[in-house]
Design an enzyme around this catalytic site. Sequence first.
Site, PDB file in Angstrom:
ATOM      1  N   LYS A  33       9.777  -0.327  13.966  1.00 14.98           N
ATOM      2  CA  LYS A  33      10.323  -0.023  12.635  1.00 14.98           C
ATOM      3  C   LYS A  33      11.402   1.052  12.740  1.00 14.98           C
ATOM      4  CE  LYS A  33       6.074  -0.643   9.900  1.00 14.98           C
ATOM      5  NZ  LYS A  33       5.078   0.042   9.081  1.00 14.98           N
ATOM      6  N   GLU A  92      -4.032  -6.568  15.126  1.00 20.79           N
ATOM      7  CA  GLU A  92      -3.543  -5.272  14.654  1.00 20.79           C
ATOM      8  C   GLU A  92      -4.685  -4.249  14.690  1.00 20.79           C
ATOM      9  OE1 GLU A  92      -1.912  -4.115  10.514  1.00 20.79           O
ATOM     10  OE2 GLU A  92      -0.113  -4.698  11.593  1.00 20.79           O
ATOM     11  N   LYS A 127       0.843  -1.196   0.000  1.00 15.47           N
ATOM     12  CA  LYS A 127       0.000   0.000   0.000  1.00 15.47           C
ATOM     13  C   LYS A 127       0.883   1.253   0.000  1.00 15.47           C
ATOM     14  CE  LYS A 127      -3.605   2.332   2.633  1.00 15.47           C
ATOM     15  NZ  LYS A 127      -4.457   2.348   3.813  1.00 15.47           N
ATOM     16  N   GLY A 182      -4.687  -1.929   5.256  1.00 16.59           N
ATOM     17  CA  GLY A 182      -3.856  -3.037   4.792  1.00 16.59           C
ATOM     18  C   GLY A 182      -4.471  -4.400   5.090  1.00 16.59           C
ATOM     19  N   ARG A 183      -4.941  -4.584   6.324  1.00 17.90           N
ATOM     20  CA  ARG A 183      -5.472  -5.903   6.708  1.00 17.90           C
ATOM     21  C   ARG A 183      -6.885  -6.145   6.196  1.00 17.90           C
ATOM     22  NH1 ARG A 183      -4.203  -2.538  10.623  1.00 17.90           N
ATOM     23  NH2 ARG A 183      -5.812  -1.642  11.956  1.00 17.90           N
ATOM     24  N   HIS A 243      -3.507 -32.967  19.002  1.00 21.87           N
ATOM     25  CA  HIS A 243      -2.317 -33.689  19.465  1.00 21.87           C
ATOM     26  C   HIS A 243      -1.235 -32.711  19.904  1.00 21.87           C
ATOM     27  CE1 HIS A 243      -4.034 -37.486  18.074  1.00 21.87           C
ATOM     28  NE2 HIS A 243      -4.573 -36.722  17.134  1.00 21.87           N
ATOM     29  N   GLU A 282      10.815  -4.386   4.396  1.00 25.02           N
ATOM     30  CA  GLU A 282      10.957  -5.807   4.042  1.00 25.02           C
ATOM     31  C   GLU A 282      10.579  -6.044   2.576  1.00 25.02           C
ATOM     32  OE1 GLU A 282       9.343  -4.565   6.728  1.00 25.02           O
ATOM     33  OE2 GLU A 282       9.147  -6.066   8.318  1.00 25.02           O
TER      34      GLU A 282
HETATM   35  O1  F6P Z   1       1.195  -2.675   2.277  1.00 25.69           O
HETATM   36  P1  F6P Z   1       2.304  -2.056   3.029  1.00 25.69           P
HETATM   37  O2  F6P Z   1       2.243  -0.558   3.001  1.00 25.69           O
HETATM   38  O3  F6P Z   1       3.630  -2.557   2.557  1.00 25.69           O
HETATM   39  O4  F6P Z   1       2.156  -2.436   4.560  1.00 25.69           O
HETATM   40  C1  F6P Z   1       2.244  -3.772   4.954  1.00 25.69           C
HETATM   41  C2  F6P Z   1       1.727  -3.968   6.359  1.00 25.69           C
HETATM   42  O5  F6P Z   1       2.459  -3.172   7.272  1.00 25.69           O
HETATM   43  C3  F6P Z   1       1.591  -2.654   8.255  1.00 25.69           C
HETATM   44  O6  F6P Z   1       1.437  -1.289   8.018  1.00 25.69           O
HETATM   45  C4  F6P Z   1       2.147  -2.807   9.637  1.00 25.69           C
HETATM   46  O7  F6P Z   1       2.443  -4.118   9.936  1.00 25.69           O
HETATM   47  C5  F6P Z   1       0.277  -3.401   8.050  1.00 25.69           C
HETATM   48  O8  F6P Z   1      -0.813  -2.738   8.532  1.00 25.69           O
HETATM   49  C6  F6P Z   1       0.289  -3.585   6.591  1.00 25.69           C
HETATM   50  O9  F6P Z   1      -0.626  -4.551   6.196  1.00 25.69           O
END
Ligand code: F6P
Length: 548
Positions: free
Chosen positions: A511, A352, A206, A266-267, A383, A212
């Site tokens: 972060k 979250e 987003k 995002g979620r 189990h 990452e």
């Molecule tokens: O889509 P992006 O901006 O890379 O963010 C990835 C994820 O990082 C967060 O902002 C934090 O973990 C989430 O809410 C989101 O889904």
Amino acid sequence: MRPKGASAAAWSQLGAAVEALGQRRTPELFAAEPDRVERMSLEAAGLYLDFSKQRVDAAGLEALWSLAQSAQVTDHLRQQFAGDAVNFTEDRAALHMALRAPRNAHQPPGGPAIAEAVHEVLDRMEAFVHRVRSGAWTGATGEPITDVVNIGIGGSDLGPRMVCEALAEQVRGPRPHFVSNVDATELSRVLAGLRPASTLFVVTSKSFGTAETLANARSARAWLVDALGDAAVAKHFVAVSTAAERVSDFGIDVDNMFGFWSWVGGRYSLWSAVGLSIALSLGMDGFRALLAGAHAMDAHVRDAPPEGNAAVWMALIGIWNTNGLQLPSQVIVPYAQALARVPAYLQQLEMESNGKTVNSDGVAVQQQTVPALWGDVGTNGQHAFFQMLHQGPTALPVDFILPVSLDHGHPDQHRMLIANCLAQSEALMQGKSAGQVREELRSQGLSGQALEDAVPHRVFEGGRPSTTILMSCIDARSLGALLALYEHKVFVQSVVWGINAFDQWGVELGKQLASVIDDELRLAVPGEHDPSTAALLHRIVDGRTAEG
Ligand SMILES: O=P(O)(O)OC[C@H]1O[C@](O)(CO)[C@@H](O)[C@@H]1O
């Protein structure tokens, strides 16, 4: 209107109902309420939900309805569907429902302009999906695309990954792969099985600023360029994002970018272009079926009165367990291997969203908010952690998710799976008394002190709460309905707690610190930290993990 949460009077009514319930266990509630199953179960968007094994009585339910009423749940749901800025710390709407509303919806969430924008992107996705799946879109050397790698994390990974795994048998297009972790082991393992000439990367972010994702995307690009040269990027990289400039800076043509909007959290984003990897693998019809299932649940949640509303029930039962009975976690157990990633997906969705302690006035909330959520598939969990669920010191509520039919060609095994699921919820609820244990041991020939010594270890307290959700099968439509149900549950709970379900400031501090430490590691010069972190950092920089 910001959520003010339920009133103090409504919380006290809840407390009083819990006190009045006392030690009464669910089997006693069944005995006293012959119509309990009818009153505590409902159907919604093709799902059947049974709440009757929860340890709540009629007075408890009354208190829960009062709680919802005092928090003005119905008004807040209406506002969310209308596109009000329910994400009040970021002054944004949360309109994921608009992403799955049909083209000519009677009441499009957020209004017609949003509906038009959504369908424009869906149409672009459809055209692209068709080109890739038909072989009209080829890689740089003219080969068709056989593998799609979604690079993203959190909401840009968990939803598409979970859906593609759940519906793997229905994949007829390119094989989907997912890379999220900054630990490049994941990327290396995925790339090891792929050929650059037939691989398409979908970089999903987003913000297009997530460390990452950018690190993985850069490494993937290097892998591709190494094999096919710079010019190949245009045919092997597309982006899903709201940040066109950053996408372009990364080197992806914005013509190959699929957009979405700030009002998609995002979620809550798998229904947007974030679902591109789903659409590429299942086909656009499959993706649209997922949207249709979610839309059916939206319509139910929007239109049903609170007492017949599946999301309101789910939310209030959760609040009863968390705030009333004070049970510290929520367990999710899908009885379906295909749904193995549902617990991880729900962890982000619930924790979250509602892992907050500050209410809409910026003041600490008086109640516990989201419980820790965890789980694994049945029968595997039986189990592993079910011992604790049956005899551990604290009752932990379980959501059992059970598809009634599965099409894997082994009906006997599916029958066993169903039997196990029902047996577990029955055992958790009924328990086994000392008297029953004695009788059982006697029939096995045990007597005297040996029998008495054995009894306490074999007693099951019972009365342990669970909800069972039946899906007719695992298809895109039912899955869409299930996921939308949990989304609405989360929102309703946030309204009752008076918190914002749509921001996530809690992920920022880590972060920031990681970026500082990363610089120190790169320069091999540890900076100022607390004594523990400093000592760890020095050991790592000096290459001294453990001495001797
Ligand atoms: O889509 P992006 O901006 O890379 O963010 C990835 C994820 O990082 C967060 O902002 C934090 O973990 C989430 O809410 C989101 O889904």
